[in-house]
Design a protein around this motif. Sequence first.
Motif, PDB file in Angstrom:
ATOM      1  N   LEU A   6       0.804  -1.210   0.000  1.00 49.34           N
ATOM      2  CA  LEU A   6       0.000   0.000   0.000  1.00 49.34           C
ATOM      3  C   LEU A   6       0.838   1.262   0.000  1.00 49.34           C
ATOM      4  N   ASN A   7       2.099   1.152   0.279  1.00 50.08           N
ATOM      5  CA  ASN A   7       2.963   2.328   0.286  1.00 50.08           C
ATOM      6  C   ASN A   7       4.182   2.081  -0.596  1.00 50.08           C
ATOM      7  N   PRO A   8       3.970   1.922  -1.916  1.00 52.14           N
ATOM      8  CA  PRO A   8       5.080   1.608  -2.799  1.00 52.14           C
ATOM      9  C   PRO A   8       6.095   2.734  -2.805  1.00 52.14           C
ATOM     10  N   LEU A   9       7.381   2.363  -2.799  1.00 56.49           N
ATOM     11  CA  LEU A   9       8.441   3.343  -2.790  1.00 56.49           C
ATOM     12  C   LEU A   9       8.913   3.597  -4.211  1.00 56.49           C
ATOM     13  N   VAL A  10       9.159   4.841  -4.541  1.00 55.44           N
ATOM     14  CA  VAL A  10       9.678   5.176  -5.852  1.00 55.44           C
ATOM     15  C   VAL A  10      11.120   4.723  -5.919  1.00 55.44           C
ATOM     16  N   VAL A  11      11.454   3.978  -6.948  1.00 54.85           N
ATOM     17  CA  VAL A  11      12.821   3.508  -7.118  1.00 54.85           C
ATOM     18  C   VAL A  11      13.395   4.083  -8.397  1.00 54.85           C
ATOM     19  N   SER A  12      14.701   4.208  -8.450  1.00 54.31           N
ATOM     20  CA  SER A  12      15.341   4.829  -9.602  1.00 54.31           C
ATOM     21  C   SER A  12      15.682   3.835 -10.683  1.00 54.31           C
ATOM     22  N   LEU A  36      -2.856   6.425  -7.173  1.00 51.90           N
ATOM     23  CA  LEU A  36      -4.077   5.617  -7.276  1.00 51.90           C
ATOM     24  C   LEU A  36      -4.515   5.044  -5.941  1.00 51.90           C
ATOM     25  N   PHE A  37      -3.586   4.986  -4.982  1.00 54.51           N
ATOM     26  CA  PHE A  37      -3.869   4.269  -3.743  1.00 54.51           C
ATOM     27  C   PHE A  37      -4.662   5.132  -2.768  1.00 54.51           C
ATOM     28  N   SER A  38      -5.931   5.260  -3.110  1.00 57.29           N
ATOM     29  CA  SER A  38      -6.870   5.987  -2.253  1.00 57.29           C
ATOM     30  C   SER A  38      -7.337   5.072  -1.126  1.00 57.29           C
ATOM     31  N   GLU A  39      -8.114   5.629  -0.240  1.00 62.96           N
ATOM     32  CA  GLU A  39      -8.679   4.833   0.853  1.00 62.96           C
ATOM     33  C   GLU A  39      -9.555   3.718   0.303  1.00 62.96           C
ATOM     34  N   GLY A  40     -10.268   4.026  -0.776  1.00 65.88           N
ATOM     35  CA  GLY A  40     -11.129   3.012  -1.369  1.00 65.88           C
ATOM     36  C   GLY A  40     -10.352   1.859  -1.959  1.00 65.88           C
ATOM     37  N   LEU A  41      -9.301   2.172  -2.760  1.00 70.96           N
ATOM     38  CA  LEU A  41      -8.509   1.103  -3.359  1.00 70.96           C
ATOM     39  C   LEU A  41      -7.816   0.269  -2.286  1.00 70.96           C
ATOM     40  N   ASN A  42      -7.294   0.913  -1.264  1.00 71.29           N
ATOM     41  CA  ASN A  42      -6.673   0.160  -0.173  1.00 71.29           C
ATOM     42  C   ASN A  42      -7.672  -0.804   0.470  1.00 71.29           C
ATOM     43  N   GLY A  43      -8.907  -0.326   0.640  1.00 73.90           N
ATOM     44  CA  GLY A  43      -9.926  -1.172   1.255  1.00 73.90           C
ATOM     45  C   GLY A  43     -10.289  -2.362   0.383  1.00 73.90           C
ATOM     46  N   ILE A  44     -10.463  -2.125  -0.919  1.00 71.12           N
ATOM     47  CA  ILE A  44     -10.766  -3.220  -1.838  1.00 71.12           C
ATOM     48  C   ILE A  44      -9.621  -4.224  -1.864  1.00 71.12           C
ATOM     49  N   ALA A  45      -8.393  -3.704  -1.950  1.00 66.57           N
ATOM     50  CA  ALA A  45      -7.224  -4.571  -2.040  1.00 66.57           C
ATOM     51  C   ALA A  45      -7.092  -5.468  -0.809  1.00 66.57           C
ATOM     52  N   GLU A  46      -7.371  -4.923   0.364  1.00 66.64           N
ATOM     53  CA  GLU A  46      -7.269  -5.710   1.594  1.00 66.64           C
ATOM     54  C   GLU A  46      -8.248  -6.882   1.600  1.00 66.64           C
ATOM     55  N   ILE A  47      -9.427  -6.656   1.035  1.00 65.41           N
ATOM     56  CA  ILE A  47     -10.430  -7.727   0.984  1.00 65.41           C
ATOM     57  C   ILE A  47      -9.947  -8.865   0.102  1.00 65.41           C
ATOM     58  N   PHE A  48      -9.397  -8.532  -1.081  1.00 66.36           N
ATOM     59  CA  PHE A  48      -8.925  -9.586  -1.978  1.00 66.36           C
ATOM     60  C   PHE A  48      -7.728 -10.327  -1.371  1.00 66.36           C
ATOM     61  N   GLU A  49      -6.840  -9.590  -0.721  1.00 66.59           N
ATOM     62  CA  GLU A  49      -5.691 -10.255  -0.097  1.00 66.59           C
ATOM     63  C   GLU A  49      -6.152 -11.170   1.036  1.00 66.59           C
ATOM     64  N   LYS A  50      -7.102 -10.717   1.810  1.00 70.45           N
ATOM     65  CA  LYS A  50      -7.601 -11.513   2.942  1.00 70.45           C
ATOM     66  C   LYS A  50      -8.138 -12.856   2.460  1.00 70.45           C
ATOM     67  N   HIS A  51      -8.789 -12.848   1.292  1.00 71.98           N
ATOM     68  CA  HIS A  51      -9.392 -14.079   0.777  1.00 71.98           C
ATOM     69  C   HIS A  51      -8.479 -14.776  -0.236  1.00 71.98           C
ATOM     70  N   GLN A  52      -7.255 -14.291  -0.350  1.00 72.87           N
ATOM     71  CA  GLN A  52      -6.217 -14.919  -1.162  1.00 72.87           C
ATOM     72  C   GLN A  52      -6.580 -15.002  -2.642  1.00 72.87           C
TER      73      GLN A  52
END
Length: 430
Positions: A6-12, A36-52
């Motif tokens: 959820l907190n991707p780091l910019v790499v060179s 793109l990583f709004s509160e909504g996207l973070n919430g959706i992403a957590e649900i999919f990760e939780k259910h693998q």
Amino acid sequence: MWRRILNPLVVSTVRRTWSSRGLYTMQLKTKEFQSLFSEGLNGIAEIFEKHQFELRIAGGAVRDLLSGKRPEDVDFATTATPEEMKVMFQNAGIRMINNKGEKHGTITARIHNENFEVTTLRVDVQTDGRHAEVEFTTDWQKDAERRDLTINSMFLGLDGTLYDFFQGYEDLKSRKVRFVGSPEQRIQEDYLRILRYFRFYGRVSVHAGEHDPTTLQAIRENAQGLAAISGERIWVELKKMVVGHHAAHLIELMYDLGLPQYIGLPAEGDVEEMKRVWQNVKDHSPKPMTVLSALFCCSEDVEKMDLRLKVSREEKNLGLFLVKHRRDLHKSPDDPDSLKPYTDFIIDSREVDAQSKVCELLKYQGEHKLLAEMSRWSIPRFPVSGHDLRKMGITSGKEIGTILQNLRDVWKKSRYQMAKDELLNNVNRS
């Protein structure tokens, strides 16, 4: 793990690898991606990760991100089936909307005032050139195989990993537009892809005319398939293409390949006039109909196009206006720097969109200086009304109409400068 995603780091640097299946991957870390990583996207992403279940960004949004653009719309693909998504969202108390896409595998979830359109990975079981019967899969490559162009077939993981099975990223970097696999097969699955090829060519390619001969041959041999595609779908693609880069070249090519008769354009369209008009309008944000009207010889061509494509009333009326007035409404040879013929037309027409139509006409005619003036011009209000004449004792409706028209002519000759009292003095002297 999820906090890192959820907190991707910019790499060179960018890491690129090839898998045993020919999968090309890289790591994307840009500010456009992070945004793109709004509160909504973070919430959706957590649900999919939780259910693998895997969740990735798909299609055009990936193309935009790789081009350094923040996409306006973001679609997602997943290994979860629609039923599995519905259970997940219901258990999480997330509202689902617009269930029309469910039979095709798409569920739209609304969370934190944002809509997220998520589609199950699919394979085409049967296609008829317009629609496809699909089955769900968990194989990302098989889903990529069914997409139209290589630049639209990539996926982007939420950790920034690009999944590219058909060298779409290399094509994007080299500004090439290619079908996934066989052009003929992709086109026969959905004939609208012919127009999508042209639209994306204008959007991506740097130079006109750098087409793969095999692709053009496949388009020529399958052009008649467009006859079965709905006019509404054709118009969505066509109107984007004709205002994109290389539009004149692409329209001429479409004529060379025999497409117009199937998509509502006149078989004997004036291609040379269109090319001339394109040079006039290309740097001035023309409306699609402004470009296409150059192909039409008469109003009947506009009517036939509307019958096939079902364009909006506003678009049809613009086409009719341009065909009718492109020759007879023009600047005065006695005063070539004057807007007067155009402003008089607007005043006389009294239509709410007359000024907008005239602006498109000026683009068509290449009158760029007058176009700039017209864009700044505000339609003046005729200061006299029938009520003013009735106060003077004139009661006949016919007489009032005649006097108002005469006063309007006087007002126009004054370049709309005469005030009410001055105009009414003309009545007193008559």
